[in-house]
Design a protein around this motif. Structure first.
Motif, PDB file in Angstrom:
ATOM      1  N   ILE A  31       0.852  -1.184   0.000  1.00 52.78           N
ATOM      2  CA  ILE A  31       0.000   0.000   0.000  1.00 52.78           C
ATOM      3  C   ILE A  31       0.891   1.238   0.000  1.00 52.78           C
ATOM      4  O   ILE A  31       1.749   1.391   0.864  1.00 52.78           O
ATOM      5  CB  ILE A  31      -0.911   0.027   1.243  1.00 52.78           C
ATOM      6  CG1 ILE A  31      -1.876  -1.161   1.230  1.00 52.78           C
ATOM      7  CG2 ILE A  31      -1.687   1.336   1.311  1.00 52.78           C
ATOM      8  CD1 ILE A  31      -2.710  -1.280   2.494  1.00 52.78           C
ATOM      9  N   GLY A  32       0.687   2.115  -0.988  1.00 56.60           N
ATOM     10  CA  GLY A  32       1.481   3.340  -1.078  1.00 56.60           C
ATOM     11  C   GLY A  32       2.894   3.049  -1.532  1.00 56.60           C
ATOM     12  O   GLY A  32       3.850   3.215  -0.774  1.00 56.60           O
ATOM     13  N   PHE A  33       3.052   2.629  -2.776  1.00 59.61           N
ATOM     14  CA  PHE A  33       4.353   2.120  -3.244  1.00 59.61           C
ATOM     15  C   PHE A  33       5.326   3.185  -3.729  1.00 59.61           C
ATOM     16  O   PHE A  33       6.460   2.878  -4.091  1.00 59.61           O
ATOM     17  CB  PHE A  33       4.161   1.063  -4.333  1.00 59.61           C
ATOM     18  CG  PHE A  33       3.273   1.486  -5.476  1.00 59.61           C
ATOM     19  CD1 PHE A  33       3.693   2.405  -6.410  1.00 59.61           C
ATOM     20  CD2 PHE A  33       2.001   0.941  -5.620  1.00 59.61           C
ATOM     21  CE1 PHE A  33       2.884   2.786  -7.470  1.00 59.61           C
ATOM     22  CE2 PHE A  33       1.176   1.311  -6.680  1.00 59.61           C
ATOM     23  CZ  PHE A  33       1.626   2.233  -7.607  1.00 59.61           C
ATOM     24  N   GLY A  34       4.906   4.452  -3.754  1.00 53.40           N
ATOM     25  CA  GLY A  34       5.839   5.516  -4.117  1.00 53.40           C
ATOM     26  C   GLY A  34       6.438   5.325  -5.499  1.00 53.40           C
ATOM     27  O   GLY A  34       5.721   5.235  -6.493  1.00 53.40           O
ATOM     28  N   ASN A  35       7.772   5.219  -5.562  1.00 51.79           N
ATOM     29  CA  ASN A  35       8.430   5.080  -6.870  1.00 51.79           C
ATOM     30  C   ASN A  35       8.552   3.628  -7.326  1.00 51.79           C
ATOM     31  O   ASN A  35       9.152   3.353  -8.361  1.00 51.79           O
ATOM     32  CB  ASN A  35       9.815   5.743  -6.851  1.00 51.79           C
ATOM     33  CG  ASN A  35      10.751   5.099  -5.831  1.00 51.79           C
ATOM     34  OD1 ASN A  35      10.522   3.991  -5.344  1.00 51.79           O
ATOM     35  ND2 ASN A  35      11.836   5.796  -5.499  1.00 51.79           N
ATOM     36  N   GLY A  36       8.038   2.680  -6.557  1.00 53.24           N
ATOM     37  CA  GLY A  36       8.026   1.282  -6.969  1.00 53.24           C
ATOM     38  C   GLY A  36       9.255   0.486  -6.595  1.00 53.24           C
ATOM     39  O   GLY A  36       9.381  -0.686  -6.962  1.00 53.24           O
ATOM     40  N   GLU A  37      10.157   1.072  -5.827  1.00 49.23           N
ATOM     41  CA  GLU A  37      11.405   0.408  -5.473  1.00 49.23           C
ATOM     42  C   GLU A  37      11.164  -0.906  -4.728  1.00 49.23           C
ATOM     43  O   GLU A  37      11.762  -1.942  -5.042  1.00 49.23           O
ATOM     44  CB  GLU A  37      12.236   1.360  -4.613  1.00 49.23           C
ATOM     45  CG  GLU A  37      13.608   0.845  -4.218  1.00 49.23           C
ATOM     46  CD  GLU A  37      14.394   1.879  -3.408  1.00 49.23           C
ATOM     47  OE1 GLU A  37      15.559   1.586  -3.075  1.00 49.23           O
ATOM     48  OE2 GLU A  37      13.845   2.966  -3.121  1.00 49.23           O
ATOM     49  N   PHE A  38      10.277  -0.885  -3.739  1.00 49.42           N
ATOM     50  CA  PHE A  38      10.021  -2.088  -2.952  1.00 49.42           C
ATOM     51  C   PHE A  38       9.204  -3.101  -3.738  1.00 49.42           C
ATOM     52  O   PHE A  38       9.344  -4.321  -3.534  1.00 49.42           O
ATOM     53  CB  PHE A  38       9.332  -1.729  -1.643  1.00 49.42           C
ATOM     54  CG  PHE A  38       9.216  -2.877  -0.675  1.00 49.42           C
ATOM     55  CD1 PHE A  38      10.350  -3.424  -0.089  1.00 49.42           C
ATOM     56  CD2 PHE A  38       7.977  -3.418  -0.353  1.00 49.42           C
ATOM     57  CE1 PHE A  38      10.255  -4.492   0.799  1.00 49.42           C
ATOM     58  CE2 PHE A  38       7.872  -4.469   0.533  1.00 49.42           C
ATOM     59  CZ  PHE A  38       9.011  -5.016   1.113  1.00 49.42           C
ATOM     60  N   SER A  60       3.124   8.772  -8.613  1.00 50.09           N
ATOM     61  CA  SER A  60       3.725   7.509  -8.173  1.00 50.09           C
ATOM     62  C   SER A  60       3.415   6.383  -9.137  1.00 50.09           C
ATOM     63  O   SER A  60       4.266   5.511  -9.392  1.00 50.09           O
ATOM     64  CB  SER A  60       3.230   7.160  -6.764  1.00 50.09           C
ATOM     65  OG  SER A  60       3.704   8.090  -5.820  1.00 50.09           O
ATOM     66  N   MET A  61       2.209   6.363  -9.675  1.00 46.86           N
ATOM     67  CA  MET A  61       1.850   5.330 -10.660  1.00 46.86           C
ATOM     68  C   MET A  61       2.798   5.377 -11.852  1.00 46.86           C
ATOM     69  O   MET A  61       3.329   4.343 -12.284  1.00 46.86           O
ATOM     70  CB  MET A  61       0.413   5.542 -11.139  1.00 46.86           C
ATOM     71  CG  MET A  61      -0.647   5.143 -10.141  1.00 46.86           C
ATOM     72  SD  MET A  61      -0.863   3.350  -9.969  1.00 46.86           S
ATOM     73  CE  MET A  61      -1.588   2.924 -11.553  1.00 46.86           C
ATOM     74  N   ARG A  62       3.040   6.570 -12.375  1.00 42.10           N
ATOM     75  CA  ARG A  62       3.892   6.701 -13.559  1.00 42.10           C
ATOM     76  C   ARG A  62       5.345   6.322 -13.236  1.00 42.10           C
ATOM     77  O   ARG A  62       6.013   5.651 -14.022  1.00 42.10           O
ATOM     78  CB  ARG A  62       3.828   8.137 -14.096  1.00 42.10           C
ATOM     79  CG  ARG A  62       2.443   8.540 -14.574  1.00 42.10           C
ATOM     80  CD  ARG A  62       1.977   7.662 -15.730  1.00 42.10           C
ATOM     81  NE  ARG A  62       0.599   7.938 -16.099  1.00 42.10           N
ATOM     82  CZ  ARG A  62      -0.383   7.059 -16.041  1.00 42.10           C
ATOM     83  NH1 ARG A  62      -0.139   5.840 -15.589  1.00 42.10           N
ATOM     84  NH2 ARG A  62      -1.604   7.365 -16.423  1.00 42.10           N
ATOM     85  N   LYS A  63       5.830   6.730 -12.069  1.00 44.43           N
ATOM     86  CA  LYS A  63       7.197   6.394 -11.686  1.00 44.43           C
ATOM     87  C   LYS A  63       7.362   4.888 -11.532  1.00 44.43           C
ATOM     88  O   LYS A  63       8.359   4.298 -11.982  1.00 44.43           O
ATOM     89  CB  LYS A  63       7.565   7.098 -10.377  1.00 44.43           C
ATOM     90  CG  LYS A  63       7.806   8.591 -10.501  1.00 44.43           C
ATOM     91  CD  LYS A  63       8.203   9.190  -9.166  1.00 44.43           C
ATOM     92  CE  LYS A  63       8.504  10.678  -9.297  1.00 44.43           C
ATOM     93  NZ  LYS A  63       8.862  11.288  -7.984  1.00 44.43           N
ATOM     94  N   ALA A  64       6.386   4.255 -10.881  1.00 48.17           N
ATOM     95  CA  ALA A  64       6.472   2.813 -10.665  1.00 48.17           C
ATOM     96  C   ALA A  64       6.370   2.053 -11.986  1.00 48.17           C
ATOM     97  O   ALA A  64       7.105   1.079 -12.205  1.00 48.17           O
ATOM     98  CB  ALA A  64       5.375   2.360  -9.703  1.00 48.17           C
ATOM     99  N   GLU A  65       5.484   2.471 -12.863  1.00 45.13           N
ATOM    100  CA  GLU A  65       5.363   1.819 -14.166  1.00 45.13           C
ATOM    101  C   GLU A  65       6.676   1.887 -14.937  1.00 45.13           C
ATOM    102  O   GLU A  65       7.125   0.896 -15.527  1.00 45.13           O
ATOM    103  CB  GLU A  65       4.245   2.476 -14.983  1.00 45.13           C
ATOM    104  CG  GLU A  65       2.842   2.132 -14.496  1.00 45.13           C
ATOM    105  CD  GLU A  65       1.780   2.862 -15.277  1.00 45.13           C
ATOM    106  OE1 GLU A  65       2.124   3.756 -16.091  1.00 45.13           O
ATOM    107  OE2 GLU A  65       0.586   2.545 -15.099  1.00 45.13           O
ATOM    108  N   LYS A  66       7.287   3.059 -14.919  1.00 44.13           N
ATOM    109  CA  LYS A  66       8.562   3.235 -15.617  1.00 44.13           C
ATOM    110  C   LYS A  66       9.640   2.323 -15.039  1.00 44.13           C
ATOM    111  O   LYS A  66      10.388   1.673 -15.780  1.00 44.13           O
ATOM    112  CB  LYS A  66       8.996   4.700 -15.513  1.00 44.13           C
ATOM    113  CG  LYS A  66      10.264   5.034 -16.288  1.00 44.13           C
ATOM    114  CD  LYS A  66      10.580   6.522 -16.189  1.00 44.13           C
ATOM    115  CE  LYS A  66      11.855   6.860 -16.949  1.00 44.13           C
ATOM    116  NZ  LYS A  66      12.167   8.313 -16.859  1.00 44.13           N
TER     117      LYS A  66
END
Length: 299
Positions: A31-38, A60-66
Motif C-alpha cells: 500500500i502506497g508504493f511511491g516510486n516502486g522500489e520495494f 507515483s503510478m507513472r514512476k512505478a510503471e517506468k
C-alpha cells in the motif's frame, strides 16, 4: 488509457478475480508504493508469487510503471485507488498472503488522526482479505503513529503483533534512507491475523443505465442528496457535461456526465471511468423523476 501494468478496476467484476488477473500463486500487497522500489524487490524475492501495488497518486503510478518496465518485472500489477476503497470493494476475502506499508503518512496533527491508515476499522478489512495466518508489516519513523497503530491492534482484536527490529533483508526505501541520515529510529511492527472478522461493505456496485430527464439541470446547481452512506452533489452544468460529486463510503468521485439533447428530453450518459454504484444510481433516480429532489440546494 490504462497501461498493461495497471488494473482498470472500474471495468472489472467485484471483488476482483485475482486468479484471472494474475494466475495461480500467492498475492502480496504493498500500500502506497511511491516510486516502486520495494515492488521490484518483492517481485524478485518471490518470483513464483504475485505483487499488487495500491497507490492513489498519479505521479507515483507513472514512476512505478517506468521502473517496472525498465527492470523487466512481469509479476506485478498496479491499481490506482485508495487503500480504503481497495479493501472494501476490490480485494476478495482470504485472498492475499501479506500487506506491506512502508512509511505511510502519519498524519501527525491531532485533528487529522481519523485519516490515519491502520485504524481499528481498517484493520478489520485487512484481516478479512488476508489468508488465515496472513501478515501485515508496518515500517514508520513516527513514534506517535507507531503507538497509535499498536493501540488500534489491541482494540481491533483481529491481529496479534510483534514489535522488533526491521527485517535485515529489507532493501530500504528513499524515506528509510532519509530518516536514517537524520538519525531517526525506524519502527517495525509485524501483525499476524488471528481472527476472521465480518465486515460491512460500504461500496456496492449497482446496475445503472443512462436516463432521459426533463428537469431544468441549470436550476439544480448545488443540490445535495443524502441517503445512508451515500452523498450526491450536483455541482453545475458545464457545456455538454453535468458535473457531479459522488460519494459512498470511502469512495469519492468527481464525475463529468455527458449531456445530449433528444426529442424526449436531455439524455444523461455514463462514462466508462465512473463507478456504477449506489451514489450514481441515486442521482439517476432523481433525474429520472423516480425520487424526489431536495427542496433547498446546498450553499
Amino acid at each position: 488509457m490504462e497501461s498493461l501494468l495497471s488494473i482498470d478496476w472500474k471495468n472489472e467484476t467485484f471483488p476482483l478475480d485475482l486468479k484471472k488477473i494474475f494466475g495461480e500463486g500467492a498475492v502480496r500487497v504493498e500500500i502506497g508504493f511511491g516510486n516502486g522500489e520495494f515492488l521490484v524487490y518483492l517481485a524478485r524475492k518471490y518470483p513464483d508469487d504475485y505483487v499488487l501495488g495500491i497507490e492513489y497518486s498519479w505521479v507515483s503510478m507513472r514512476k512505478a510503471e517506468k521502473r517496472l518496465k525498465k527492470e523487466g518485472i512481469e509479476n506485478v500489477k498496479l491499481v490506482r485507488v485508495s487503500a480504503e476503497v481497495a479493501f472494501d470493494l476490490l480485494i476478495p476475502e482470504r485472498s492475499i498472503k501479506e500487506v506491506w506499508l512502508n512509511f505511510p503518512d502519519p498524519w501527525p496533527k491531532k485533528r487529522h488522526t481519523k485519516r490515519r491508515l491502520l485504524n481499528r476499522e481498517f484493520q478489520k478489512y485487512l484481516a478479512a482479505s488476508l489468508e488465515d495466518g496472513g501478515e501485515v508489516h508496518l515500517l514508520t519513523d513516527h513514534e506517535g503513529y507507531f503507538e497509535f497503530v499498536k493501540e488500534e491492534v489491541n482494540e481491533s482484536g483481529v491481529f496479534c503483533m510483534e514489535e522488533k527490529e526491521p527485517p535485515s533483508w529489507h532493501p530500504g526505501t528513499k524515506y528509510w534512507r532519509k530518516w536514517e541520515e537524520m538519525g531517526k529510529k525506524i519502527h517495525y511492527l509485524r501483525m499476524v491475523k488471528k481472527a476472521h472478522p465480518e465486515v460491512k461493505r460500504m461500496i456496492k456496485p449497482c446496475e445503472v443505465e443512462p436516463v432521459i430527464t426533463r428537469l431544468d439541470l441549470h436550476s439544480m446547481r448545488d443540490v445535495l442528496i443524502r441517503e445512508d452512506e451515500v452523498i450526491v452533489k450536483i455541482f453545475k452544468v458545464d457545456g455538454d457535461k453535468l458535473v457531479v460529486y459522488l460519494k459512498e463510503g470511502p469512495l469519492f468521485e468527481k464525475a463529468y456526465l455527458p449531456l445530449e439533447e433528444t426529442q424526449e428530453g436531455i439524455k444523461v450518459g455514463i462514462p466508462e471511468n465512473v463507478f456504477r454504484g449506489r451514489a450514481l444510481k441515486k442521482l439517476m433516480e432523481v433525474l429520472n423523476g423516480k425520487d424526489s429532489i431536495p427542496s433547498t440546494p446546498s450553499r
